[in-house]
Design an enzyme around this catalytic site. Sequence first.
Site, PDB file in Angstrom:
ATOM      1  N   ASN A  11     -19.204  -9.158  -8.347  1.00 43.66           N
ATOM      2  CA  ASN A  11     -20.504  -9.726  -7.966  1.00 43.66           C
ATOM      3  C   ASN A  11     -20.878  -9.101  -6.629  1.00 43.66           C
ATOM      4  OD1 ASN A  11     -22.688 -11.258  -7.231  1.00 43.66           O
ATOM      5  ND2 ASN A  11     -21.498 -13.100  -6.768  1.00 43.66           N
ATOM      6  N   TRP A  12     -21.848  -8.204  -6.677  1.00 47.36           N
ATOM      7  CA  TRP A  12     -22.213  -7.474  -5.456  1.00 47.36           C
ATOM      8  C   TRP A  12     -23.135  -8.268  -4.529  1.00 47.36           C
ATOM      9  CZ3 TRP A  12     -23.428  -1.773  -7.354  1.00 47.36           C
ATOM     10  CH2 TRP A  12     -22.214  -1.119  -7.578  1.00 47.36           C
ATOM     11  N   LYS A  13     -23.638  -9.401  -5.011  1.00 43.17           N
ATOM     12  CA  LYS A  13     -24.556 -10.214  -4.183  1.00 43.17           C
ATOM     13  C   LYS A  13     -25.706  -9.320  -3.697  1.00 43.17           C
ATOM     14  CE  LYS A  13     -20.519 -12.865  -3.012  1.00 43.17           C
ATOM     15  NZ  LYS A  13     -19.940 -13.916  -2.220  1.00 43.17           N
ATOM     16  N   HIS A  98     -23.653 -19.652  -9.725  1.00 41.73           N
ATOM     17  CA  HIS A  98     -22.857 -19.251  -8.558  1.00 41.73           C
ATOM     18  C   HIS A  98     -23.128 -20.223  -7.413  1.00 41.73           C
ATOM     19  CE1 HIS A  98     -21.324 -16.943  -5.180  1.00 41.73           C
ATOM     20  NE2 HIS A  98     -20.610 -16.270  -6.062  1.00 41.73           N
ATOM     21  N   GLU A 100     -23.513 -19.845  -4.355  1.00 40.80           N
ATOM     22  CA  GLU A 100     -24.562 -19.437  -3.401  1.00 40.80           C
ATOM     23  C   GLU A 100     -25.943 -19.761  -3.956  1.00 40.80           C
ATOM     24  OE1 GLU A 100     -23.219 -15.410  -2.735  1.00 40.80           O
ATOM     25  OE2 GLU A 100     -21.479 -16.194  -1.661  1.00 40.80           O
ATOM     26  N   GLU A 170     -14.503 -20.973  -9.017  1.00 36.29           N
ATOM     27  CA  GLU A 170     -14.699 -20.411  -7.686  1.00 36.29           C
ATOM     28  C   GLU A 170     -14.732 -21.539  -6.667  1.00 36.29           C
ATOM     29  OE1 GLU A 170     -16.328 -16.287  -7.740  1.00 36.29           O
ATOM     30  OE2 GLU A 170     -18.084 -17.543  -7.782  1.00 36.29           O
ATOM     31  N   GLY A 176     -15.837 -15.693   0.159  1.00 37.86           N
ATOM     32  CA  GLY A 176     -16.270 -14.942   1.336  1.00 37.86           C
ATOM     33  C   GLY A 176     -15.626 -15.411   2.627  1.00 37.86           C
ATOM     34  N   SER A 216     -12.239 -14.612  -2.541  1.00 35.84           N
ATOM     35  CA  SER A 216     -11.447 -13.720  -1.680  1.00 35.84           C
ATOM     36  C   SER A 216     -10.334 -12.984  -2.428  1.00 35.84           C
ATOM     37  CB  SER A 216     -10.884 -14.504  -0.484  1.00 35.84           C
ATOM     38  OG  SER A 216     -11.941 -15.051   0.287  1.00 35.84           O
ATOM     39  N   GLY A 237     -16.160 -10.676  -5.073  1.00 37.26           N
ATOM     40  CA  GLY A 237     -17.322 -10.381  -4.241  1.00 37.26           C
ATOM     41  C   GLY A 237     -17.014  -9.218  -3.304  1.00 37.26           C
ATOM     42  N   GLY A 238     -16.657  -9.543  -2.063  1.00 42.39           N
ATOM     43  CA  GLY A 238     -16.492  -8.541  -1.008  1.00 42.39           C
ATOM     44  C   GLY A 238     -15.664  -7.323  -1.403  1.00 42.39           C
TER      45      GLY A 238
HETATM   46  C1  PEP Z   1     -18.082 -14.453  -5.273  1.00 40.88           C
HETATM   47  O1  PEP Z   1     -19.103 -14.338  -4.647  1.00 40.88           O
HETATM   48  O2  PEP Z   1     -18.157 -14.757  -6.461  1.00 40.88           O
HETATM   49  C2  PEP Z   1     -16.803 -14.224  -4.593  1.00 40.88           C
HETATM   50  C3  PEP Z   1     -15.716 -14.613  -5.212  1.00 40.88           C
HETATM   51  O3  PEP Z   1     -16.832 -13.628  -3.359  1.00 40.88           O
HETATM   52  P1  PEP Z   1     -15.566 -13.141  -2.473  1.00 40.88           P
HETATM   53  O4  PEP Z   1     -14.662 -12.362  -3.387  1.00 40.88           O
HETATM   54  O5  PEP Z   1     -16.175 -12.283  -1.398  1.00 40.88           O
HETATM   55  O6  PEP Z   1     -14.910 -14.370  -1.940  1.00 40.88           O
END
Ligand code: PEP
Length: 253
Positions: A11-13, A98, A100, A170, A176, A216, A237-238
């Site tokens: 997930n590149w956001k 999600h 966010e 999640e 994040g 993470s 994500g990151g």
């Molecule tokens: C996400 O946004 O779905 C996520 C898991 O982010 P991160 O890996 O950066 O915690």
Amino acid sequence: MSDRRPLFAANWKMYKGPTETLEFARRFVEQYAPHEDRDVLICPPSISLVALVEAFGSRADLGVGVQDIHQEVEGAHTGSISAGMAADAGATWGLAGHSERRREFGDTDSMVAHKVVRLLEADLRPIVCVGETLDEREAGDLHAVLARQIAGVLDVVELGQASRLCYAYEPVWAIGTGLTAEPSDAAEAHAIIRAEIAGHTGEGTATAAIILYGGSVKPSNIEKLMAAEGVDGVLVGGASLDPGSFSQICSAA
Ligand code: PEP
């Protein structure tokens, strides 16, 4: 050992427009060789969907998904895109719910359910994101939160379509933040989610459901998370923004 096929999803956001997307794809396909035993998927910003679909070209093992869609089919909703548009752009998967989106854009359980229905109508495979905040966890509400979020979707989706759904656990406190759930925490939550799915759809659909862990995830913790009971893959994500690091994650045993 289950027959569930592992899924490694990114997930590149709000990172990477079309130009950066093309550069990522060029490097990623060099570094990540096709693996027959798993699926890999990237959800870029919607403006970069077409670029990613075209860049992945003949790599049938690499899927593209949309991060979010509007809960209606079409209409006067400035700035939004529909599930049909995402499908037209070449997406085959879509995230819904999600944290966010829930927190920043006010997506309710009902909106999430309608987004899932729209994704299914457009023949996209939904990944339903669920998870508790730190306050909810500390209040002992993990089970209740997951049950409410799952019910919100499965009360609305037709039974015959429920097997098309994937899920991502999640924990909001791990997204994040650099904090990762312990494999035992992930296993506990995944078992709750699978039991809730079974309550709505029956054991067969629940046993077959792909449930990802997200929060993470990075190359240094992927192996132990994938080893956790009931974890069928990850939503990243990151650490998915760098082709080398996402390639390492997708290559986990
Ligand atoms: C996400 O946004 O779905 C996520 C898991 O982010 P991160 O890996 O950066 O915690």
